[in-house]
Scaffold this motif. Structure first.
Motif, PDB file in Angstrom:
ATOM      1  N   CYS A 117      14.493  78.397  21.031  1.00  0.00           N
ATOM      2  CA  CYS A 117      15.523  77.352  21.106  1.00  0.00           C
ATOM      3  C   CYS A 117      14.904  76.056  21.605  1.00  0.00           C
ATOM      4  O   CYS A 117      14.049  76.062  22.494  1.00  0.00           O
ATOM      5  CB  CYS A 117      16.643  77.763  22.048  1.00  0.00           C
ATOM      6  SG  CYS A 117      17.565  79.227  21.560  1.00  0.00           S
ATOM      7  N   HIS A 125      14.101  62.243  18.673  1.00  0.00           N
ATOM      8  CA  HIS A 125      13.687  63.601  18.273  1.00  0.00           C
ATOM      9  C   HIS A 125      12.714  64.261  19.247  1.00  0.00           C
ATOM     10  O   HIS A 125      12.129  65.291  18.932  1.00  0.00           O
ATOM     11  CB  HIS A 125      13.063  63.587  16.871  1.00  0.00           C
ATOM     12  CG  HIS A 125      13.897  62.898  15.839  1.00  0.00           C
ATOM     13  ND1 HIS A 125      15.129  63.371  15.452  1.00  0.00           N
ATOM     14  CD2 HIS A 125      13.683  61.747  15.136  1.00  0.00           C
ATOM     15  CE1 HIS A 125      15.638  62.550  14.538  1.00  0.00           C
ATOM     16  NE2 HIS A 125      14.798  61.562  14.337  1.00  0.00           N
ATOM     17  N   TYR A 127      11.555  66.523  22.370  1.00  0.00           N
ATOM     18  CA  TYR A 127      12.097  67.669  23.086  1.00  0.00           C
ATOM     19  C   TYR A 127      12.349  67.303  24.549  1.00  0.00           C
ATOM     20  O   TYR A 127      11.488  66.716  25.212  1.00  0.00           O
ATOM     21  CB  TYR A 127      11.130  68.849  23.042  1.00  0.00           C
ATOM     22  CG  TYR A 127      11.047  69.532  21.698  1.00  0.00           C
ATOM     23  CD1 TYR A 127      12.133  70.222  21.178  1.00  0.00           C
ATOM     24  CD2 TYR A 127       9.873  69.498  20.941  1.00  0.00           C
ATOM     25  CE1 TYR A 127      12.070  70.855  19.945  1.00  0.00           C
ATOM     26  CE2 TYR A 127       9.791  70.130  19.710  1.00  0.00           C
ATOM     27  CZ  TYR A 127      10.886  70.793  19.214  1.00  0.00           C
ATOM     28  OH  TYR A 127      10.814  71.417  17.995  1.00  0.00           O
ATOM     29  N   ARG A 161      10.821  68.520   7.548  1.00  0.00           N
ATOM     30  CA  ARG A 161      11.996  68.085   8.315  1.00  0.00           C
ATOM     31  C   ARG A 161      13.051  67.473   7.397  1.00  0.00           C
ATOM     32  O   ARG A 161      14.242  67.760   7.522  1.00  0.00           O
ATOM     33  CB  ARG A 161      11.597  67.066   9.383  1.00  0.00           C
ATOM     34  CG  ARG A 161      12.757  66.673  10.296  1.00  0.00           C
ATOM     35  CD  ARG A 161      12.381  65.545  11.223  1.00  0.00           C
ATOM     36  NE  ARG A 161      12.173  64.300  10.496  1.00  0.00           N
ATOM     37  CZ  ARG A 161      11.770  63.163  11.044  1.00  0.00           C
ATOM     38  NH1 ARG A 161      11.495  63.132  12.338  1.00  0.00           N
ATOM     39  NH2 ARG A 161      11.612  62.070  10.334  1.00  0.00           N
ATOM     40  N   SER A 173      25.120  69.855  10.866  1.00  0.00           N
ATOM     41  CA  SER A 173      24.812  71.265  11.141  1.00  0.00           C
ATOM     42  C   SER A 173      24.017  71.893  10.001  1.00  0.00           C
ATOM     43  O   SER A 173      24.280  71.636   8.828  1.00  0.00           O
ATOM     44  CB  SER A 173      26.100  72.059  11.357  1.00  0.00           C
ATOM     45  OG  SER A 173      26.791  71.591  12.488  1.00  0.00           O
ATOM     46  N   LEU A 193      16.135  78.660  10.331  1.00  0.00           N
ATOM     47  CA  LEU A 193      16.402  77.607  11.303  1.00  0.00           C
ATOM     48  C   LEU A 193      17.860  77.171  11.225  1.00  0.00           C
ATOM     49  O   LEU A 193      18.376  76.883  10.141  1.00  0.00           O
ATOM     50  CB  LEU A 193      15.475  76.422  11.033  1.00  0.00           C
ATOM     51  CG  LEU A 193      15.496  75.245  11.992  1.00  0.00           C
ATOM     52  CD1 LEU A 193      14.102  74.602  12.044  1.00  0.00           C
ATOM     53  CD2 LEU A 193      16.522  74.199  11.579  1.00  0.00           C
ATOM     54  N   SER A 194      18.513  77.141  12.370  1.00  0.00           N
ATOM     55  CA  SER A 194      19.876  76.628  12.474  1.00  0.00           C
ATOM     56  C   SER A 194      19.889  75.513  13.509  1.00  0.00           C
ATOM     57  O   SER A 194      19.173  75.584  14.519  1.00  0.00           O
ATOM     58  CB  SER A 194      20.855  77.733  12.883  1.00  0.00           C
ATOM     59  OG  SER A 194      20.892  78.761  11.901  1.00  0.00           O
ATOM     60  N   ALA A 195      20.687  74.486  13.258  1.00  0.00           N
ATOM     61  CA  ALA A 195      20.720  73.355  14.181  1.00  0.00           C
ATOM     62  C   ALA A 195      22.061  72.647  14.102  1.00  0.00           C
ATOM     63  O   ALA A 195      22.742  72.688  13.073  1.00  0.00           O
ATOM     64  CB  ALA A 195      19.584  72.372  13.858  1.00  0.00           C
ATOM     65  N   GLU A 196      22.431  72.024  15.208  1.00  0.00           N
ATOM     66  CA  GLU A 196      23.626  71.192  15.216  1.00  0.00           C
ATOM     67  C   GLU A 196      23.515  70.137  16.305  1.00  0.00           C
ATOM     68  O   GLU A 196      22.713  70.266  17.235  1.00  0.00           O
ATOM     69  CB  GLU A 196      24.886  72.017  15.404  1.00  0.00           C
ATOM     70  CG  GLU A 196      24.987  72.778  16.704  1.00  0.00           C
ATOM     71  CD  GLU A 196      26.298  73.542  16.789  1.00  0.00           C
ATOM     72  OE1 GLU A 196      27.361  72.894  16.753  1.00  0.00           O
ATOM     73  OE2 GLU A 196      26.259  74.779  16.869  1.00  0.00           O
ATOM     74  N   ARG A 206      20.125  67.276  19.734  1.00  0.00           N
ATOM     75  CA  ARG A 206      19.990  68.214  18.627  1.00  0.00           C
ATOM     76  C   ARG A 206      19.609  69.574  19.202  1.00  0.00           C
ATOM     77  O   ARG A 206      18.574  69.706  19.866  1.00  0.00           O
ATOM     78  CB  ARG A 206      18.897  67.722  17.670  1.00  0.00           C
ATOM     79  CG  ARG A 206      18.745  68.530  16.394  1.00  0.00           C
ATOM     80  CD  ARG A 206      19.826  68.214  15.423  1.00  0.00           C
ATOM     81  NE  ARG A 206      19.544  68.708  14.077  1.00  0.00           N
ATOM     82  CZ  ARG A 206      20.467  68.807  13.140  1.00  0.00           C
ATOM     83  NH1 ARG A 206      21.715  68.430  13.394  1.00  0.00           N
ATOM     84  NH2 ARG A 206      20.172  69.253  11.942  1.00  0.00           N
ATOM     85  N   THR A 208      18.550  73.338  18.390  1.00  0.00           N
ATOM     86  CA  THR A 208      17.937  74.074  17.292  1.00  0.00           C
ATOM     87  C   THR A 208      17.601  75.495  17.721  1.00  0.00           C
ATOM     88  O   THR A 208      17.063  75.712  18.807  1.00  0.00           O
ATOM     89  CB  THR A 208      16.638  73.373  16.826  1.00  0.00           C
ATOM     90  OG1 THR A 208      16.928  72.012  16.483  1.00  0.00           O
ATOM     91  CG2 THR A 208      16.056  74.077  15.603  1.00  0.00           C
ATOM     92  N   VAL A 210      15.622  78.975  16.229  1.00  0.00           N
ATOM     93  CA  VAL A 210      14.678  79.426  15.207  1.00  0.00           C
ATOM     94  C   VAL A 210      14.503  80.939  15.316  1.00  0.00           C
ATOM     95  O   VAL A 210      14.115  81.446  16.366  1.00  0.00           O
ATOM     96  CB  VAL A 210      13.313  78.724  15.377  1.00  0.00           C
ATOM     97  CG1 VAL A 210      12.278  79.344  14.457  1.00  0.00           C
ATOM     98  CG2 VAL A 210      13.448  77.236  15.103  1.00  0.00           C
TER      99      VAL A 210
END
Length: 238
Positions: A117, A125, A127, A161, A173, A193-196, A206, A208, A210
């Motif tokens: 995560c 962008h 982290y 990306r 999302s 990969l999921s993200a919102e 954001r 994310t 994985v």
């Protein structure tokens, strides 16, 4: 709502203060606003209020305390104004108990999640936090990731990306998008990969997740080879 004189003494409150804190108006009137903060944090609250009035701080996170001693997590914001024709300080204190509970749940799910995560600033962008599974999957040290982007770290290419973002819905999302990520040692990780986009207070981030499917993909890639070998098998006549 608290209305204070220039010395920080309470001259008026709304009904919510009386209902939530358990005091009568008479018990509060003329008393220092610091009395509704935990004793051990009153100096801190007084300092932050001064910083808010001078524009150095946006809000005060020090909890308030009920007459019975129960602490309520809050955000307090103050501004200067006038009350009955005299200079006054207006303090609006918002109960954030539900927000704190939600953040605590999110925090626990984030850190104990077996999938990698990451939480990044939506604007640049970079982290701001990743969990242990992230480090395990991609092989980075903790001080190598925070403040960097996935592209800075070589995890993603710009093309990858952009391809992922093309799968996003109108709210940004993404759900189970297949992607290849590059670990620090150069290994390619096949992932879903999921993200919102989420709000934390007034800032947008954001989030994310994985899920590593490298072993599954490798197993799938071996199947065609096995089928070819099977089809190539010939029967030797007696």
């Amino acid at each position: 709502l608290f209305i204070l004189d220039e010395h920080g003494n309470i001259i008026h409150t709304n009904d919510t203060v009386i209902d939530r804190l358990g005091y009568t108006r008479e018990e509060l009137h003329g008393k220092s606003i610091l009395m509704v903060h935990p004793p051990e944090r009153r100096d801190e609250a007084g300092r932050i209020v001064g910083e808010m009035l001078s524009g150095m701080a946006k809000f005060c996170p020090v909890p308030i305390i009920t007459k019975s001693g129960v602490q309520i997590p809050v955000e307090t914001r103050v501004s200067n104004g006038f009350w009955d024709g005299k200079p006054a300080i207006f303090g609006v204190t918002k109960d954030i108990s539900k927000i704190k509970l939600s953040e605590e749940k999110f925090s626990k799910l984030f850190y104990i999640n077996p999938s990698a995560c990451g939480l990044s600033d939506l604007d640049d962008h970079k982290y701001i936090e990743v969990n242990e599974a992230f480090y395990t999957l991609l092989g980075f040290e903790k001080d190598e990731v925070i403040g960097k982007t996935a592209i800075d770290l070589g995890i993603l290419t710009t093309e990858t990306r952009n391809a992922i973002l093309l799968e996003a819905d109108g709210n940004g999302s993404v759900t189970n998008a297949e992607a290849d990520l590059k670990a620090k040692n150069g290994d390619i990780k096949h992932v879903l990969l999921s993200a919102e986009n989420i709000y934390v207070q007034d800032k947008k981030y954001r989030f994310t997740v994985v899920h590593d499917i490298t072993e599954r993909k490798q197993a799938e890639e071996k199947i065609p080879t096995s089928e070819v070998l099977l089809n190539a098998t010939v029967t030797i006549p007696n």
